[in-house]
Scaffold this active site. Structure first.
Site, PDB file in Angstrom:
ATOM      1  CG  ASP A 187      72.789  86.792  73.957  1.00 15.24           C
ATOM      2  OD1 ASP A 187      73.230  87.816  73.413  1.00 15.24           O
ATOM      3  OD2 ASP A 187      72.456  85.768  73.336  1.00 15.24           O
ATOM      4  N   GLY A 209      73.583  79.657  68.743  1.00 15.03           N
ATOM      5  CA  GLY A 209      72.487  78.841  68.223  1.00 15.03           C
ATOM      6  C   GLY A 209      72.483  77.367  68.588  1.00 15.03           C
ATOM      7  CB  VAL A 210      74.877  75.120  70.299  1.00 20.94           C
ATOM      8  CG1 VAL A 210      75.896  75.333  69.188  1.00 20.94           C
ATOM      9  CG2 VAL A 210      75.279  75.891  71.555  1.00 20.94           C
TER      10      VAL A 210
END
Ligand SMILES: Nc1ncnc2c1ncn2[C@@H]1O[C@H](COP(=O)(O)OP(=O)(O)OP(=O)(O)O)[C@@H](O)[C@H]1O
Ligand SMILES: [Mg+2]
Length: 324
Positions: free
Chosen positions: A48, A21-22
């Site tokens: 991913d 989530g960065v």
């Protein structure tokens, strides 16, 4: 040095990674747009399993095939690897259903694990999942192929990425063992044939294994060449994200993968009228000092947290301007 210099480096592979989530996908997509605009032929691949490159561009790349990205300058292509589809194709070849989440099937071939040494070798390495295996297959495919100038890999949060990085060693060891076993069997077959006069077709298995091993080594060399591959570390200015990146750095170093660029994303801007904002801002400034002390040798690019989501080509271009 900034990320602009990354774009000027003429890299074959840019891996973008960090904690969940960065902003990895946002950074990867923005870099892809910028490189294509600079005249490079670029392929962005999501490694991913929870793909979000489509969501980031607000387009649909879920077909499992390479798609041209519409609405950007230059030549940009995108691929979200579809493990189900690839698993089906492999099943067609090996004739049994393949569990898409488990690559350890390879070491469970009947009789194989009994071979002395193989089981031990395999167990000492973290076994990749099917997703990582398919991602590495793409790296293999493009390592000695010039269809694209640069391949950008939008990686999954750290754990998956570490397994991806272990694949070259895993395959090298696996194929080495297979080759040894195969040459033993081949010698035994030749002896049997000469004894009993049987005639057979030429067996290309050893050659194929050797070609594959060679390809793995080419890909591994490309990943370890700092002029061909850079890993961009993305983090947010929280201690949890920083600590995870520090652990990631140890792994990257142990695999000799260059990682000279850091993006510190989502820095809270100051706002004296908002207590929450100024607290977060102060905390972030303190953590950035820590980042500078730990990652001082790297090229650090800082980006604010914006008041809206980075989604769609227009927002990605805006984000790219801030990054570069
Ligand atoms: N600087 C920013 N300001 C505001 N929103 C941002 C910023 N950077 C990223 N975002 C938003 O934060 C969310 C997470 O970003 P993104 O998907 O790029 O992260 P990720 O690291 O790829 O996540 P995951 O680990 O789930 O793959 C997205 O909604 C994105 O649009
Ligand atoms: Mg992502």
């Amino acid at each position: 040095m900034t990320l602009t210099e990354l774009l000027e480096m003429d890299l074959k592979f840019i891996l973008v990674g960090g904690k969940g989530g960065v902003g990895k996908t946002s950074v990867a997509s923005s870099l892809a747009i910028s490189l294509a605009k600079n005249g490079k032929r670029v392929l962005i691949i999501s490694t991913d399993p929870a793909h979000s490159v489509s969501d980031s561009f607000d387009l649909d790349f879920s077909s499992g095939e390479i798609e041209k990205v519409k609405g950007v300058k230059g030549e940009l292509y995108a691929l979200e690897i579809n493990p189900e589809k690839a698993g089906d194709e492999i099943s067609k070849v090996i004739g049994k259903p393949m569990d898409s989440s488990d690559f350890s099937n390879l070491t469970n071939i009947p009789g194989l694990s009994e071979l002395q040494g193989l089981g031990q070798d395999m167990q000492s390495l973290p076994q990749p999942g099917m997703d990582e295996a398919l991602s590495f297959a793409k790296i293999l495919e493009y390592a000695d192929d010039d269809s694209y100038d640069t391949i950008i890999l939008d990686t999954a949060p750290t754990g998956h990425t570490l397994r991806l990085l272990n694949i070259p060693e895993f395959l090298d060891s696996f194929l080495g063992r297979m080759l040894k076993m195969r040459s033993f069997l081949s010698n035994a077959m030749t002896m049997m044939k000469s004894l009993f006069g049987a005639k057979g077709e030429k067996d290309n298995t050893i050659e194929n294994l050797e070609i594959m091993k060679e390809k793995v080594l080419i890909a591994r060399d490309q990943l370890m060449d700092q002029d061909r591959t850079q890993f961009v570390k993305v983090m947010i200015p929280t201690m949890m994200s920083i600590f995870e990146t520090e652990r990631l750095v140890e792994e990257l170093d142990s695999h000799s993968i260059a990682h000279e660029f850091v993006v510190v994303n989502m820095i809270n801007p100051d706002n004296p009228d908002c207590q929450y904002c100024s607290h977060r801002h102060k905390e972030h400034l303190k953590n950035i000092k820590y980042i500078e002390s730990v990652f001082g040798k790297d090229n650090i690019t800082s980006v604010d947290a914006f008041d809206r989501e980075i989604r769609g080509i227009k927002m990605l271009k805006f984000f790219a301007d801030k990054l570069l």
